[in-house]
Scaffold this motif. Structure first.
Motif, mmCIF file in Angstrom:
data_model
loop_
_atom_site.group_PDB
_atom_site.id
_atom_site.type_symbol
_atom_site.label_atom_id
_atom_site.label_comp_id
_atom_site.label_asym_id
_atom_site.label_seq_id
_atom_site.Cartn_x
_atom_site.Cartn_y
_atom_site.Cartn_z
ATOM 1 N N GLY A 191 67.954 33.631 -28.281
ATOM 2 C CA GLY A 191 66.749 34.238 -28.818
ATOM 3 C C GLY A 191 66.986 34.877 -30.171
ATOM 4 N N VAL A 192 65.951 35.492 -30.706
ATOM 5 C CA VAL A 192 66.027 36.057 -32.049
ATOM 6 C C VAL A 192 67.004 37.232 -32.081
ATOM 7 C CG1 VAL A 192 64.101 37.659 -31.688
ATOM 8 C CG2 VAL A 192 64.636 36.866 -33.996
ATOM 9 N N ASP A 193 67.745 37.348 -33.163
ATOM 10 C CA ASP A 193 68.664 38.464 -33.366
ATOM 11 C C ASP A 193 67.848 39.725 -33.652
ATOM 12 O OD1 ASP A 193 70.552 40.323 -34.719
ATOM 13 O OD2 ASP A 193 71.915 38.618 -34.580
ATOM 14 N N LEU A 194 68.169 40.813 -32.962
ATOM 15 C CA LEU A 194 67.406 42.056 -33.139
ATOM 16 C C LEU A 194 67.596 42.654 -34.532
ATOM 17 C CD1 LEU A 194 67.824 43.778 -29.660
ATOM 18 C CD2 LEU A 194 66.000 42.288 -30.487
ATOM 19 N N ASP A 195 68.715 42.372 -35.180
ATOM 20 C CA ASP A 195 68.868 42.806 -36.568
ATOM 21 C C ASP A 195 67.822 42.129 -37.456
ATOM 22 O OD1 ASP A 195 70.960 44.376 -35.862
ATOM 23 O OD2 ASP A 195 72.507 43.220 -36.877
ATOM 24 N N ALA A 196 67.532 40.848 -37.177
ATOM 25 C CA ALA A 196 66.519 40.133 -37.956
ATOM 26 C C ALA A 196 65.130 40.727 -37.716
ATOM 27 C CB ALA A 196 66.535 38.650 -37.600
ATOM 28 N N VAL A 197 64.856 41.150 -36.483
ATOM 29 C CA VAL A 197 63.570 41.795 -36.187
ATOM 30 C C VAL A 197 63.438 43.092 -36.974
ATOM 31 C CG1 VAL A 197 62.179 42.877 -34.377
ATOM 32 C CG2 VAL A 197 63.392 40.741 -33.899
ATOM 33 N N ARG A 198 64.524 43.888 -37.021
ATOM 34 C CA ARG A 198 64.479 45.130 -37.798
ATOM 35 C C ARG A 198 64.270 44.842 -39.286
ATOM 36 N NH1 ARG A 198 67.788 47.091 -33.633
ATOM 37 N NH2 ARG A 198 69.601 45.945 -34.388
ATOM 38 N N MET A 199 64.907 43.804 -39.790
ATOM 39 C CA MET A 199 64.706 43.423 -41.193
ATOM 40 C C MET A 199 63.241 43.079 -41.463
ATOM 41 S SD MET A 199 68.099 41.052 -41.747
ATOM 42 C CE MET A 199 67.526 40.418 -43.330
ATOM 43 N N TYR A 200 62.650 42.323 -40.547
ATOM 44 C CA TYR A 200 61.251 41.915 -40.707
ATOM 45 C C TYR A 200 60.325 43.135 -40.705
ATOM 46 C CZ TYR A 200 56.682 40.070 -39.261
ATOM 47 O OH TYR A 200 55.334 39.787 -39.156
ATOM 48 N N ALA A 226 51.538 43.216 -50.336
ATOM 49 C CA ALA A 226 51.627 42.613 -51.662
ATOM 50 C C ALA A 226 53.001 42.868 -52.271
ATOM 51 C CB ALA A 226 50.547 43.204 -52.565
ATOM 52 N N ALA A 227 53.602 43.994 -51.964
ATOM 53 C CA ALA A 227 54.943 44.323 -52.462
ATOM 54 C C ALA A 227 55.805 44.706 -51.274
ATOM 55 C CB ALA A 227 54.874 45.467 -53.472
ATOM 56 N N PRO A 228 56.461 43.734 -50.662
ATOM 57 C CA PRO A 228 57.269 44.031 -49.469
ATOM 58 C C PRO A 228 58.393 45.004 -49.767
ATOM 59 C CG PRO A 228 56.918 41.666 -49.719
ATOM 60 C CD PRO A 228 56.463 42.300 -50.988
ATOM 61 N N ASN A 229 58.830 45.686 -48.724
ATOM 62 C CA ASN A 229 59.939 46.623 -48.841
ATOM 63 C C ASN A 229 61.273 45.882 -48.768
ATOM 64 O OD1 ASN A 229 58.276 49.106 -48.638
ATOM 65 N ND2 ASN A 229 57.840 48.297 -46.608
ATOM 66 N N PRO A 230 62.353 46.470 -49.279
ATOM 67 C CA PRO A 230 63.678 45.876 -49.082
ATOM 68 C C PRO A 230 63.993 45.804 -47.589
ATOM 69 C CG PRO A 230 63.739 47.581 -50.773
ATOM 70 C CD PRO A 230 62.399 47.686 -50.106
ATOM 71 N N PRO A 231 64.393 44.642 -47.074
ATOM 72 C CA PRO A 231 64.616 44.511 -45.625
ATOM 73 C C PRO A 231 65.930 45.098 -45.145
ATOM 74 C CG PRO A 231 65.081 42.435 -46.715
ATOM 75 C CD PRO A 231 64.556 43.363 -47.780
ATOM 76 N N GLY A 232 66.883 45.317 -46.055
ATOM 77 C CA GLY A 232 68.191 45.779 -45.619
ATOM 78 C C GLY A 232 68.912 44.696 -44.842
ATOM 79 N N ASP A 233 69.881 45.102 -44.035
ATOM 80 C CA ASP A 233 70.635 44.128 -43.243
ATOM 81 C C ASP A 233 70.376 44.265 -41.748
ATOM 82 O OD1 ASP A 233 71.939 46.464 -42.614
ATOM 83 O OD2 ASP A 233 73.952 45.756 -43.130
ATOM 84 N N GLY A 234 69.360 45.060 -41.399
ATOM 85 C CA GLY A 234 69.006 45.193 -39.986
ATOM 86 C C GLY A 234 69.820 46.196 -39.210
ATOM 87 N N ALA A 235 70.621 46.987 -39.877
ATOM 88 C CA ALA A 235 71.464 47.953 -39.176
ATOM 89 C C ALA A 235 70.616 49.023 -38.500
ATOM 90 C CB ALA A 235 72.446 48.603 -40.139
ATOM 91 N N VAL A 236 71.113 49.515 -37.369
ATOM 92 C CA VAL A 236 70.467 50.618 -36.666
ATOM 93 C C VAL A 236 70.813 51.917 -37.363
ATOM 94 C CG1 VAL A 236 70.429 51.918 -34.500
ATOM 95 C CG2 VAL A 236 70.487 49.428 -34.449
ATOM 96 N N GLY A 237 69.883 52.871 -37.326
ATOM 97 C CA GLY A 237 70.168 54.187 -37.869
ATOM 98 C C GLY A 237 69.844 54.346 -39.328
ATOM 99 N N VAL A 238 69.253 53.311 -39.943
ATOM 100 C CA VAL A 238 68.858 53.410 -41.344
ATOM 101 C C VAL A 238 67.519 54.117 -41.423
ATOM 102 C CG1 VAL A 238 68.234 52.104 -43.403
ATOM 103 C CG2 VAL A 238 70.101 51.318 -41.935
ATOM 104 N N GLU A 239 67.365 55.016 -42.375
ATOM 105 C CA GLU A 239 66.096 55.719 -42.538
ATOM 106 C C GLU A 239 64.987 54.718 -42.815
ATOM 107 O OE1 GLU A 239 64.057 59.227 -45.294
ATOM 108 O OE2 GLU A 239 66.185 58.709 -45.510
ATOM 109 N N GLU A 240 63.910 54.818 -42.072
ATOM 110 C CA GLU A 240 62.828 53.848 -42.199
ATOM 111 C C GLU A 240 62.127 53.977 -43.545
ATOM 112 O OE1 GLU A 240 62.307 51.446 -40.185
ATOM 113 O OE2 GLU A 240 63.798 52.133 -38.751
#
Length: 358
Positions: A191-200, A226-240
């Motif tokens: 199934g989908v990687d949860l890091d990818a879900v967090r990136m999305y 219209a201007a998406p946010n930086p997705p990061g790498d999907g790590a947990v604990g990153v400030e939203e």
């Protein structure tokens, strides 16, 4: 008599224990281990290889041959084997780097005398210590699915994926590592990687709760920002990042969309308009904007496909509890396998000895 007696190279090799212990802790907490972790150990490995290589070269012919053969096996067999495991995704990148350090740092068996005890206790005929650490790690890692199965069975949690996963409430998913083991059609091992879900979610400026609350509307890619946010790498604990609920003006549909890196994307075929009207229903063309997300980010999302991301999001907005595979943070059994190797020795040879096979 000193409580610990060993050569200087073998004493220096003990530095891997606290480093691997810290790396194992990081792997459990974040699934992220900085590359700089391995640089000092790699430098130490080069120094010790040169040191002991010179000692073997100036020693007896037997010592020269023995060191040469064991170093050749460690660097010419164990190291390529680890790279092959990484290539076929049996290991993660950090796991492979850690094992490459092991291959260079432990071509031969270290020798320690602790309070009169000679360690490691169980040695092998080959005498390649990196191979002992590798087999110990694989054997200990193989116990993980059995432990997961026993835990689920004891709790009465039965599923076709009960030997690789655990059930998780939907609101705990944002803090979980691993893969979703469900699709709308049933269970899956890929199934989908949860890091990818967090990136999305970070890319859209949404939380999973937002997505569940307004799933029907947000499934439409016309609601992409219209201007998406930086997705990061999907790590947990990153400030939203900001949560703007993904609004964009309808006049922007089918035109150009700003990339998260400051550039622009041409309108996709699904969004292309004729006389200002979309050719097709955008929600049918690219549900959740999954393809638009993967096209927009400037790096991969852990092998995620648009179909896999859509299936995962469909499950996460509907289910109250989902099965998740946390995966094996392989640096953990590597740490334990290394400690066992330095004390007991080779688990495989020990088992074979008990069975009279060695």
């Amino acid at each position: 008599m000193a409580p610990l007696d060993a050569s200087i190279p073998d004493l220096l090799r003990l530095l891997v224990v606290p480093v691997f212990g810290w790396a194992a802790w990081r792997d459990v907490k974040t699934r992220r281990i900085p590359n700089r972790t391995w640089y000092p150990l790699a430098a130490l490995a080069v120094v010790l290889l040169a040191w002991e290589g010179w000692q073997a070269w100036t020693g007896t012919p037997y010592e020269t041959r023995a060191f040469a053969v064991r170093a050749a096996v460690s660097l010419g067999f164990v190291a390529p084997l680890v790279v092959a495991f990484w290539w076929f995704r049996a290991f993660g990148g950090a796991d492979a780097k850690a094992f490459l350090v092991v291959a260079a740092l432990f071509p031969t068996y270290p020798t320690y005398e602790v309070l009169g005890w000679a360690l490691p206790h169980q040695q092998t005929a080959v005498g390649v210590f990196s191979l002992t650490i590798l087999t110990n790690t694989v054997l200990l890692g193989a116990c993980y699915p059995l432990a997961v199965l026993a835990r689920n069975a004891a709790a009465g949690r039965f599923s076709p994926v009960m030997f690789v996963g655990k059930p998780v409430p939907w609101d705990a998913v944002p803090a979980e590592h691993g893969r979703l083991l469900e699709t709308p059609d049933g269970t899956t091992r890929n199934g989908v990687d949860l890091d990818a879900v967090r990136m999305y979610l970070r890319w859209r400026g949404l939380t999973l709760a937002d997505l569940r609350e307004d799933a029907d509307r947000l499934r439409d890619p016309a609601t992409l920002p219209a201007a998406p946010n930086p997705p990061g790498d999907g790590a947990v604990g990153v400030e939203e990042v900001r949560a703007d609920r993904g609004e964009r003006e309808s006049a922007e549909r089918g035109s150009r969309r700003t990339r998260s890196d400051g550039g622009e994307l041409e309108a996709s075929a699904e969004e292309a308009a004729v006389d200002g009207e979309p050719n097709v229903d955008s929600s049918d063309a690219d549900p959740w904007g999954a393809a638009a997300f993967l096209d927009d980010i400037d790096h991969g999302a852990y092998g995620t496909t648009p179909e896999g991301l859509r299936d995962g999001l469909d499950v996460l907005v509907a289910a109250d509890e989902v099965w998740v595979s946390p995966g094996i943070p392989f640096v953990v059994p590597l740490f334990v396998g290394t400690v066992v190797a330095l004390t007991y020795g080779d688990l495989l040879f020990g088992a074979m000895a008990l069975l009279g096979l060695a």
